[in-house]
Design a protein around this motif. Structure first.
Motif, mmCIF file in Angstrom:
data_model
loop_
_atom_site.group_PDB
_atom_site.id
_atom_site.type_symbol
_atom_site.label_atom_id
_atom_site.label_comp_id
_atom_site.label_asym_id
_atom_site.label_seq_id
_atom_site.Cartn_x
_atom_site.Cartn_y
_atom_site.Cartn_z
ATOM 1 N N SER A 277 87.811 17.385 16.349
ATOM 2 C CA SER A 277 88.580 18.387 16.066
ATOM 3 C C SER A 277 88.777 19.228 17.455
ATOM 4 N N ALA A 278 88.396 18.786 18.409
ATOM 5 C CA ALA A 278 88.083 19.605 19.894
ATOM 6 C C ALA A 278 89.708 19.685 20.326
ATOM 7 N N VAL A 279 90.550 18.712 20.265
ATOM 8 C CA VAL A 279 91.820 18.607 20.742
ATOM 9 C C VAL A 279 92.699 19.876 20.126
ATOM 10 N N GLU A 280 92.547 19.796 18.856
ATOM 11 C CA GLU A 280 93.174 20.760 17.913
ATOM 12 C C GLU A 280 92.705 22.369 18.306
ATOM 13 N N LYS A 281 91.496 22.192 18.450
ATOM 14 C CA LYS A 281 90.789 23.742 18.903
ATOM 15 C C LYS A 281 91.430 24.071 20.209
ATOM 16 N N VAL A 282 91.593 23.085 21.080
ATOM 17 C CA VAL A 282 92.064 23.679 22.600
ATOM 18 C C VAL A 282 93.622 23.896 22.445
ATOM 19 N N GLU A 283 94.698 23.276 21.498
ATOM 20 C CA GLU A 283 95.699 23.245 21.454
ATOM 21 C C GLU A 283 95.737 24.847 20.760
ATOM 22 N N ASN A 284 95.154 25.157 19.675
ATOM 23 C CA ASN A 284 95.192 26.454 18.941
ATOM 24 C C ASN A 284 94.727 27.595 20.129
ATOM 25 N N TRP A 285 93.846 27.435 21.068
ATOM 26 C CA TRP A 285 93.542 28.471 21.936
ATOM 27 C C TRP A 285 94.751 28.634 22.804
ATOM 28 N N PHE A 286 95.487 27.793 23.332
ATOM 29 C CA PHE A 286 96.582 27.860 23.901
ATOM 30 C C PHE A 286 97.765 28.773 23.154
ATOM 31 N N ASN A 287 97.975 28.116 22.037
ATOM 32 C CA ASN A 287 98.934 28.900 21.100
ATOM 33 C C ASN A 287 98.937 30.558 20.872
ATOM 34 N N ARG A 288 97.511 30.579 20.697
ATOM 35 C CA ARG A 288 97.164 32.155 20.227
ATOM 36 C C ARG A 288 97.373 32.831 21.882
ATOM 37 N N ARG A 289 96.813 32.209 22.750
ATOM 38 C CA ARG A 289 96.802 33.187 24.156
ATOM 39 C C ARG A 289 98.302 33.187 24.668
ATOM 40 N N PHE A 290 99.167 32.328 24.379
ATOM 41 C CA PHE A 290 100.554 32.256 24.916
ATOM 42 C C PHE A 290 101.420 32.561 24.068
ATOM 43 N N LYS A 291 101.098 33.222 22.782
ATOM 44 C CA LYS A 291 101.864 33.331 21.595
ATOM 45 C C LYS A 291 103.120 32.345 21.513
ATOM 46 N N ALA A 292 102.781 31.111 21.530
ATOM 47 C CA ALA A 292 103.836 29.929 21.967
ATOM 48 C C ALA A 292 104.477 29.537 20.371
ATOM 49 N N LYS A 293 105.612 28.869 20.591
ATOM 50 C CA LYS A 293 105.974 28.377 19.514
ATOM 51 C C LYS A 293 105.123 26.912 19.200
ATOM 52 N N ILE A 294 104.796 26.154 20.392
ATOM 53 C CA ILE A 294 103.799 25.076 19.969
ATOM 54 C C ILE A 294 103.240 24.814 21.463
ATOM 55 N N SER A 295 101.985 24.327 21.308
ATOM 56 C CA SER A 295 101.185 23.861 22.491
ATOM 57 C C SER A 295 100.509 22.562 22.410
ATOM 58 N N VAL A 296 100.843 21.534 23.025
ATOM 59 C CA VAL A 296 100.770 20.255 22.743
ATOM 60 C C VAL A 296 99.922 19.317 24.275
ATOM 61 N N SER A 297 98.802 18.929 23.764
ATOM 62 C CA SER A 297 98.080 18.483 24.805
ATOM 63 C C SER A 297 98.187 17.142 25.290
ATOM 64 N N PHE A 298 97.782 16.735 26.503
ATOM 65 C CA PHE A 298 98.116 15.461 26.894
ATOM 66 C C PHE A 298 97.022 15.232 27.981
ATOM 67 N N ASN A 299 96.824 14.001 28.696
ATOM 68 C CA ASN A 299 95.911 13.517 29.616
ATOM 69 C C ASN A 299 95.886 13.967 31.011
ATOM 70 N N SER A 300 96.986 14.603 31.175
ATOM 71 C CA SER A 300 97.254 15.386 32.616
ATOM 72 C C SER A 300 98.304 16.395 32.623
ATOM 73 N N GLY A 301 98.508 17.088 33.907
ATOM 74 C CA GLY A 301 99.697 17.951 33.912
ATOM 75 C C GLY A 301 100.843 17.140 33.860
ATOM 76 N N ARG A 302 100.749 16.058 34.658
ATOM 77 C CA ARG A 302 101.987 15.404 34.940
ATOM 78 C C ARG A 302 102.397 14.670 33.626
ATOM 79 N N SER A 303 101.417 14.294 32.761
ATOM 80 C CA SER A 303 101.968 13.655 31.419
ATOM 81 C C SER A 303 102.721 14.829 30.617
ATOM 82 N N ALA A 304 102.079 16.040 30.681
ATOM 83 C CA ALA A 304 102.777 17.159 30.187
ATOM 84 C C ALA A 304 104.130 17.510 30.576
ATOM 85 N N LEU A 305 104.354 17.563 31.872
ATOM 86 C CA LEU A 305 105.742 17.812 32.378
ATOM 87 C C LEU A 305 106.677 16.668 31.802
#
Ligand SMILES: Cc1ncc(COP(=O)(O)O)c(C=O)c1O
Length: 418
Positions: A35-63
């Motif tokens: 459940s760790a990935v979902e927890k991290v995504e939820n942390w970002f979603n709450r902090r940034f009041k975002a529409k969605i936060s989606v995790s990847f294995n690097s910043g470059r993958s996210a871009l």
């Protein structure tokens, strides 16, 4: 941990991270499930009041994922800044679009007053980097993006927790991405997050689908990242007596540690490990770092303000911009003969930083492959020539900061005496 002053040797790792990595290594079933990935995504979603936060294995993958969700590809142009890491233009090239390089201002971020000259009918997006945790002039940049109907993406790889007038960077644009790389604000050795803001033009469902279709990284790749905190825990206390350096070299030669940039990336080639899902094992490491974010950033600011007050009288130095919302991931000074200072410091057993000693870092990047053409770039060239990063990481004490300050003063006196 007794550690030398070393800006880039696993600077965020504490004993709790080492113990966690050890525990995770011995529970391989949880490396890709949990459940760790979902927890991290939820942390970002709450902090940034975002529409969605989606995790990847690097910043470059996210871009890369953000560009894909925004429908950017062949025939399009994306503006990025000169004075950056190849990990920023590479995903643009991988998407099929063309990176266009913009010069920077004194904050070492895109200069909004030069920006319009880079915009053409093919421009689709601007990536705004908040270099070293100093916020870019996003308000002016956003006005230009709106005027030309461009997608705005904040590169928050250095700036998780930085603010502009109390508003968090990462909330100003259509999307933002973060990095959990080994030297970043918080670390799980590799990892990244894409955040889509509430009023964004980017399709958040498309971004989520993009992630869901990706594989997990290989078991060996996850193992390499988990080994990183353990290796540095062993190597750091003995780093300044040669055995530590030799051990580190051996771990690298045996490919038991990964490098932050793969050699094929210098030619704009995509390593097979990017893009991939954020593995549960690394998200578990990040869950240990997340609660330490404010402590890390307050510490960085404290050390930075100490450098500001102690170095302000030193001749021949240019200090970074002093901005209350900056987090100073690294405290970047301009000094003549920057490489000589790095060598001098190394001889004294102190490892300072060299982000970015090449206009597109690191050494060996093919300018042709990443589409960088010589141009004016007067500020970016100066920054690449004269930058030296001073450490502000969590384990740096004021006593150690004093040693860095003393070293710079000594170096200054020696250079004047020559
Ligand atoms: C400014 C900047 N943006 C983005 C990245 C990419 O992050 P990652 O290493 O997580 O892919 C990096 C670092 O490599 C960086 O320095």
């Amino acid at each position: 941990m007794i550690r030398p002053i070393a800006i880039s040797l696993s600077p965020n790792t504490g004993i709790d991270d080492v113990l966690a990595a050890l525990k995770i290594i011995f529970s391989p079933l949880s490396w890709t499930h949990g459940s760790a990935v979902e927890k991290v995504e939820n942390w970002f979603n709450r902090r940034f009041k975002a529409k969605i936060s989606v995790s990847f294995n690097s910043g470059r993958s996210a871009l890369l994922a953000i560009l894909s969700a925004a429908g950017i590809g062949p025939g399009d142009e994306v503006i990025v800044q000169a004075f950056t890491c190849v990990a920023v233009p590479d995903p643009v090239v991988w998407s099929g679009a063309k990176p266009i390089y913009a010069d920077i201002d004194d904050s070492l971020n895109i200069d909004p007053y030069l920006l319009e000259q880079y915009i053409t009918s093919k421009t689709k997006a601007i990536v705004v980097q908040h270099t070293f945790g100093i916020p870019a002039n996003i308000v002016e940049i956003k006005k230009i993006a709106q005027k030309h109907k461009l997608i705005l993406i904040e590169d928050c790889a250095h700036s998780l927790g930085a603010t502009i007038e109390n508003r968090e960077v990462g909330t100003f644009a259509d999307a933002a991405f973060f990095s959990f790389g080994r030297d970043k604000v918080i670390s799980s050795i590799f990892g990244g997050m894409a955040v889509i803001n509430k009023h964004s033009k980017i399709d958040s469902i498309k971004l989520k689908h993009y992630q869901m279709k990706l594989p997990n990284p290989s078991i060996f790749w996850i193992f390499q990242q988990l080994l990183h905190p353990l290796v540095f825990f062993i190597v750091l206390p003995i780093y300044n007596i040669y055995i530590g350096k030799i051990l580190l070299y051996l771990f690298q030669r045996l490919h038991l540690l990964s490098f932050p940039v793969y050699s094929c990336e210098k030619k704009a080639k995509k390593p097979s490990v990017f893009p991939a899902k954020y593995p549960n094992a690394l998200a578990r490491l990040l869950l240990i770092q997340l609660p330490k974010l404010e402590k890390f950033n307050n510490h960085r600011k404290e050390i930075a303000y100490y450098y500001f007050s102690s170095l302000k009288e030193v001749k021949g130095l240019i200090l970074p911009q002093k901005t209350s919302g900056a987090i100073y991931l690294r405290f970047n000074i301009f000094i003549n003969k920057a490489s000589d200072l790095l060598t001098y410091a190394k001889r004294e057993g102190i490892l300072l930083g060299n982000w970015y000693h090449h206009i597109i870092d690191p050494y060996g990047v093919s300018m042709e492959a990443i589409g960088f053409r010589e141009g004016k770039y007067s500020k970016a060239k100066l920054a690449a020539r004269e930058s030296v990063n001073l450490p502000t990481y969590q384990a740096m004490s004021i006593n150690q900061a004093d040693k860095v300050i003393e070293l710079i003063k000594q170096y200054g006196n020696k250079s004047v005496g020559k």
